[in-house]
Design an enzyme around this catalytic site. Structure first.
Site, PDB file in Angstrom:
ATOM      1  N   TYR A  14      47.756 109.049  52.431  1.00 47.77           N
ATOM      2  CA  TYR A  14      47.347 110.202  53.248  1.00 47.77           C
ATOM      3  C   TYR A  14      48.473 111.211  53.468  1.00 47.77           C
ATOM      4  O   TYR A  14      48.259 112.236  54.110  1.00 47.77           O
ATOM      5  CB  TYR A  14      46.803 109.721  54.597  1.00 47.77           C
ATOM      6  CG  TYR A  14      45.569 108.879  54.453  1.00 47.77           C
ATOM      7  CD1 TYR A  14      44.366 109.438  54.058  1.00 47.77           C
ATOM      8  CD2 TYR A  14      45.614 107.505  54.677  1.00 47.77           C
ATOM      9  CE1 TYR A  14      43.230 108.664  53.907  1.00 47.77           C
ATOM     10  CE2 TYR A  14      44.476 106.724  54.540  1.00 47.77           C
ATOM     11  CZ  TYR A  14      43.293 107.308  54.152  1.00 47.77           C
ATOM     12  OH  TYR A  14      42.167 106.542  53.998  1.00 47.77           O
ATOM     13  N   HIS A  19      44.247 116.495  56.736  1.00 47.47           N
ATOM     14  CA  HIS A  19      43.953 115.792  57.988  1.00 47.47           C
ATOM     15  C   HIS A  19      45.229 115.284  58.667  1.00 47.47           C
ATOM     16  O   HIS A  19      45.198 114.926  59.839  1.00 47.47           O
ATOM     17  CB  HIS A  19      43.016 114.616  57.694  1.00 47.47           C
ATOM     18  CG  HIS A  19      41.826 114.523  58.602  1.00 47.47           C
ATOM     19  ND1 HIS A  19      41.370 115.548  59.403  1.00 47.47           N
ATOM     20  CD2 HIS A  19      40.986 113.482  58.840  1.00 47.47           C
ATOM     21  CE1 HIS A  19      40.308 115.146  60.078  1.00 47.47           C
ATOM     22  NE2 HIS A  19      40.062 113.896  59.759  1.00 47.47           N
ATOM     23  N   ASP A  92      44.310 119.234  62.932  1.00 50.44           N
ATOM     24  CA  ASP A  92      43.852 120.194  61.931  1.00 50.44           C
ATOM     25  C   ASP A  92      42.574 120.853  62.427  1.00 50.44           C
ATOM     26  O   ASP A  92      41.853 120.293  63.243  1.00 50.44           O
ATOM     27  CB  ASP A  92      43.610 119.492  60.588  1.00 50.44           C
ATOM     28  CG  ASP A  92      42.573 118.390  60.681  1.00 50.44           C
ATOM     29  OD1 ASP A  92      41.449 118.593  60.184  1.00 50.44           O
ATOM     30  OD2 ASP A  92      42.875 117.329  61.266  1.00 50.44           O
TER      31      ASP A  92
END
Length: 189
Positions: A14, A19, A92
């Site tokens: 990630y 995100h 976000d």
């Protein structure tokens, strides 16, 4: 005492995804201010304690995945006896264009699952937030988009934005939040 929370998902897969902008900005802020990133673990969160302007501040990155961030936030608030008025959440926001941001003192989650979980766990939507724009791609699946990697153009925009956001957070520690919003909020470009 203040609790500054950056939202994101744990794990290398990630890194540099839309995100995870909350994680990214906390890391950027600590580095820019020369605050050692000596992350400690507690309640499924990574945190750094520091003094900012003479006040104790905890910087937190929940490690429970985005959709369960509220549990970690709630545990930190309870353990450290932090009032909801003393938390600030970085997240976000697809409704803001890349390179833009908005400060909010309360409001709905706007469809953001991490913010929704925080609201559910705190039984309130009256907490401060710094929403960082990631734009949206109407042709892409929302999940794929928010978990997608940044382009070179996006990365350049965020490097410029993060320098401005460091000033915003420095002022957060000095100004009433209403004055902070008046000083920095602007129309989405």
């Amino acid at each position: 005492m203040k609790l500054i929370i950056g939202l994101g998902n744990p794990g290398k897969e990630y890194d540099n995804t839309r995100h995870n902008i909350g994680f990214m900005f906390i890391d950027y802020y600590l580095n820019k201010k020369g605050i050692p990133a000596d992350w400690k673990k507690k309640f499924n969160g990574l945190y750094v304690e520091s003094l900012v302007g003479g006040e104790k501040v905890i910087f937190l990155k929940p490690q429970s995945y985005m959709n369960l961030s509220g549990t970690v936030v709630n545990q930190f608030m309870s353990y450290f006896k932090i009032d909801i008025s003393d938390i600030l959440v970085f997240s976000d926001d697809m409704d803001l264009l890349t390179g833009n941001f908005k400060l909010k003192d309360k409001g709905s989650c706007g469809g953001h699952n991490g913010l929704r979980n925080i609201e559910n766990c705190l039984s309130s939507s009256e907490y401060k937030r710094l929403k960082i724009g990631i734009s949206k791609d109407k042709d892409a699946d929302m999940k794929d988009y928010v978990l997608g990697k940044f382009s070179k153009t996006d990365t350049d925009a965020y490097n410029k934005l993060f320098d401005e956001l460091v000033e915003v957070i420095d002022d957060y520690f000095k100004l009433p939040f209403g004055d902070l919003m008046s000083k920095y909020n602007r129309k989405n470009r």
